[in-house]
Design an enzyme around this catalytic site. Structure first.
Site, PDB file in Angstrom:
ATOM      1  CE  LYS A  32      -1.829   1.102   3.918  1.00 35.99           C
ATOM      2  NZ  LYS A  32      -1.044   2.332   4.245  1.00 35.99           N
ATOM      3  CB  THR A  33       3.503   2.490   2.303  1.00 39.48           C
ATOM      4  OG1 THR A  33       2.672   2.300   3.459  1.00 39.48           O
ATOM      5  CG2 THR A  33       4.305   3.763   2.474  1.00 39.48           C
ATOM      6  CG  ASP A 229      -1.905   5.809   4.136  1.00 42.52           C
ATOM      7  OD1 ASP A 229      -2.349   4.800   3.558  1.00 42.52           O
ATOM      8  OD2 ASP A 229      -0.955   5.772   4.945  1.00 42.52           O
ATOM      9  CD  GLN A 260      -5.046  -4.545   6.780  1.00 45.51           C
ATOM     10  OE1 GLN A 260      -4.116  -4.451   7.589  1.00 45.51           O
ATOM     11  NE2 GLN A 260      -4.833  -4.472   5.468  1.00 45.51           N
ATOM     12  NE  ARG A 576      -0.977  -7.393  10.335  1.00 46.53           N
ATOM     13  CZ  ARG A 576      -1.122  -6.608   9.278  1.00 46.53           C
ATOM     14  NH1 ARG A 576      -0.227  -5.681   9.033  1.00 46.53           N
ATOM     15  NH2 ARG A 576      -2.136  -6.763   8.454  1.00 46.53           N
TER      16      ARG A 576
END
Length: 629
Positions: A32-33, A229, A260, A576
């Protein structure tokens, strides 16, 4: 185009869009980032003025990471002077990348005079707001047991975050009438002090932009390209602010994952991302479904759980990684056996698979669960860190209660005396003649009393629970009122005290526990709540306490909305994991001062059976001795 090198096809598709509304549904571990920062760099490489770009996120850390990545991309990929991106690289300081609140403060510094404030306004933090609220309630002469500053501030924050009016609560009872009066007084006192609180940093800019068309147009003309974001975490006020700015040019790029969304207790509304296509019917939708983090088995198992939610956008994560190991589900007899099993498994991973402690995490739903895990680490001489929280015996409420106990044990302990006076004040236990009064009488009886009774006396006599409710009125990182979480920690301490016969042995053991006996090693095991796990990844993940009324939390029992957020929280924890994943539950659990029968979490029951390796420690599983390399 060099600036887009290293992106997969879906990431590239998302980053290359210049004009129009764009919704990026970015699954866990899908980059994503990376996609977001490449998109900013791509806009700059197209010659777009940095001053025309607005990128907002939720933490200063995330904003700084975005800025560093964008700058690095421009320097690495556009070194030639003829490249537009290279020319823009020197102007990156004119590019706004920051938090919602920092952006709101920027608008207010320029425009707040139109609301009658001075530009040199103060920003009140939580303590400032609490002190002001306490003064107002004192002036209103309301009963302190029912009308608490923290409760009123929480309700005021909710109303501001949702852009509501106190009148919307109705005036059908005395409490609501008094809150409406408080709300007006609070706002008036802030204004008189030329001050705003943190919620005002969003709501006041909205008020300005909605009421002053010429100011709105100015900012619309400046910020022609807007990027948001973690859009699923926006609240109503943030949503309105962004959409006001995007009305004219419609160049709104939002990225996030409704699966999420775990911050409903902060008034976040994940429906903002679900409704994006209704707000912008012509929006381009891109799904980032390739996961670079986890094995396929972990992704499939996590998807099976999250797919049970009704309010979500369908997407299926896949990976080029191997299928990997099965998901390990372990039944323990109690919380101590659960902790012992976890530590022995960690020792195996550390020795046989050469996975460093810093690549392993133990997660849990509430902070109070960390105490048993911390003790197990200390007994095993295993170095650990608690992420997003203070270690159990270093938590304020625990140290405060222990100070009372130490003073009962030793009235000459000046350090403890100063701590208690600093927290509660002299009147809490010192009479006019300077003696301990009934505290002194109790101190004489203490050697013959069990530690649990001593702690209960301390809590009741000092009014400590009431103190916590006033001091910590906000929600904490586990989605629970911080005061309630701290009270549960004290109940956990009471439970621990029940294992000791007298105060001396209890305080001795606690003192030894507080001395971390781990090796001097920067690589430490990670302990954290599920709420603290977002954005992180580990080779091995242990989720402890996968039981009904714990995960999912008991408050989800009668609320579908709460249950779906708990399911998203479980999904976040599972995703995770890169290679190994354990979910553990106990038959009985001693928590918050009580031992109760436990039932496995429904999330365990929702796992695909063919992906699960189940074992019960009651079946005679032998725990080997821990031996770390």
């Amino acid at each position: 185009m060099k600036i887009l090198e290293g992106l997969n096809e879906r990431q590239k598709e998302a980053a290359m869009v210049v004009d129009g509304p764009v919704l990026i549904l970015a699954g866990a571990g899908s980059g994503k980032t990376k996609t977001l920062t490449h998109r900013i760099a791509h806009l700059l490489s197209q010659g777009i003025n940095p001053e025309n770009i607005l990128a907002v996120t939720f933490t200063n850390k995330a904003a700084e990471e975005m800025r560093i990545r964008v700058n690095k991309l421009l320097i690495e990929n556009c070194k030639l002077s003829r490249c537009a991106g290279s020319r823009q690289a020197g102007k990156i300081e004119n590019l706004f990348i920051g938090t919602f609140h920092s952006f709101g403060a920027k608008i207010l510094r320029e425009e707040i005079e139109c609301l009658g404030y001075n530009k040199n306004f103060a920003i009140y933090d939580e303590d400032d707001s609490f002190s002001l609220a306490k003064d107002i309630l004192g002036d209103m002469n309301l009963p302190r047991d029912r009308f608490k500053p923290g409760s009123f501030l929480n309700l005021a924050s909710k109303i501001k975050s949702e852009l509501e009016n106190p009148a919307s609560l109705g005036a059908d009872d005395f409490y609501k009438k008094q809150f409406a009066a408080f709300y007006n007084l609070y706002g008036g006192r802030l204004r008189a002090a030329n001050a705003v609180d943190f919620d005002d940093l969003i709501t006041l800019p909205v008020k300005i932009l909605e009421s002053r068309p010429e100011i709105l147009e100015k900012y619309q003309n400046q910020y022609k390209y807007i990027l948001v974001d973690e859009y699923q975490d926006t609240n109503r006020a943030q949503y309105v602010l962004i959409n006001l700015l995007a009305q004219k040019n419609k160049n709104l790029f939002v990225i996030g994952d409704p699966d999420q969304a775990i911050y409903g207790w902060r008034h976040a509304d994940f429906r903002n991302i679900l409704n994006f296509e209704k707000d912008y019917p012509n929006a381009k939708i891109v799904k980032l479904e390739q996961n670079y983090r986890s094995t396929q088995n972990i992704l499939t198992a996590a998807h099976e759980i999250i797919s049970k939610n009704i309010e979500r956008k369908d997407k299926t994560l896949w990976t080029e990684n191997s299928a990997g190991n099965l998901i390990e589900v372990v039944e323990a007899n109690g919380e101590r056996e659960e902790a012992e099993f976890i530590l022995n498994k960690i020792a195996e991973l550390n020795k046989n698979d050469e996975i460093g402690l810093d690549k392993i995490v133990v997660m849990y739903r509430t902070n109070a669960q960390s105490r048993v895990l911390e003790e197990a680490c200390l007994y095993a001489n295993l170095p650990y860190r608690v992420i997003g929280a203070v270690k159990f015996y270093q938590r304020k409420e625990i140290k405060d209660i222990l100070a009372y106990l130490r003073l009962i044990q030793n009235p000459n302990d000046e350090i403890c005396l100063k701590r208690i006076i600093g927290v509660i004040g002299k009147r809490a236990f010192i009479s006019q003649n300077g003696l301990f009064s009934d505290w002194e009488n109790f101190r004489k009886q203490a050697p013959a009393l069990p530690p649990t009774e001593i702690i209960k006396f301390v809590v009741k006599k000092s009014g400590y629970y009431g103190y916590l409710e006033k001091k910590f009125p906000d929600f904490g990182p586990d989605g629970e009122l911080e005061s309630e979480s701290r009270i549960k920690n004290i109940k956990e301490l009471i439970g621990l005290a029940g294992l000791h016969d007298n105060l001396n042995t209890f305080l001795t053991d606690v003192a030894l526990m507080q001395q971390e006996r781990g090796a001097d090693n920067s690589k430490k095991l990670n302990l954290m709540t599920l709420h603290s796990a977002k954005g992180l990844e580990f080779d091995a993940v242990f989720i402890a306490g996968a039981e009904e009324n714990l995960m999912p939390h008991s408050r989800a029992a009668y609320s579908l909305e709460e249950l779906e957020e708990e399911r998203r929280l479980c999904y976040v924890g599972m995703t995770r994991a890169k290679k190994h994943l354990w979910l553990l539950f106990a038959k009985r659990r001693f928590l918050w001062g009580e031992r109760k029968e436990a039932v496995p979490s429904r999330f365990i029951m929702e796992l695909p059976p063919h992906l699960v390796n189940f074992r019960s420690l009651a079946d005679g599983y032998n725990l080997p001795d821990i031996e770390l390399e």
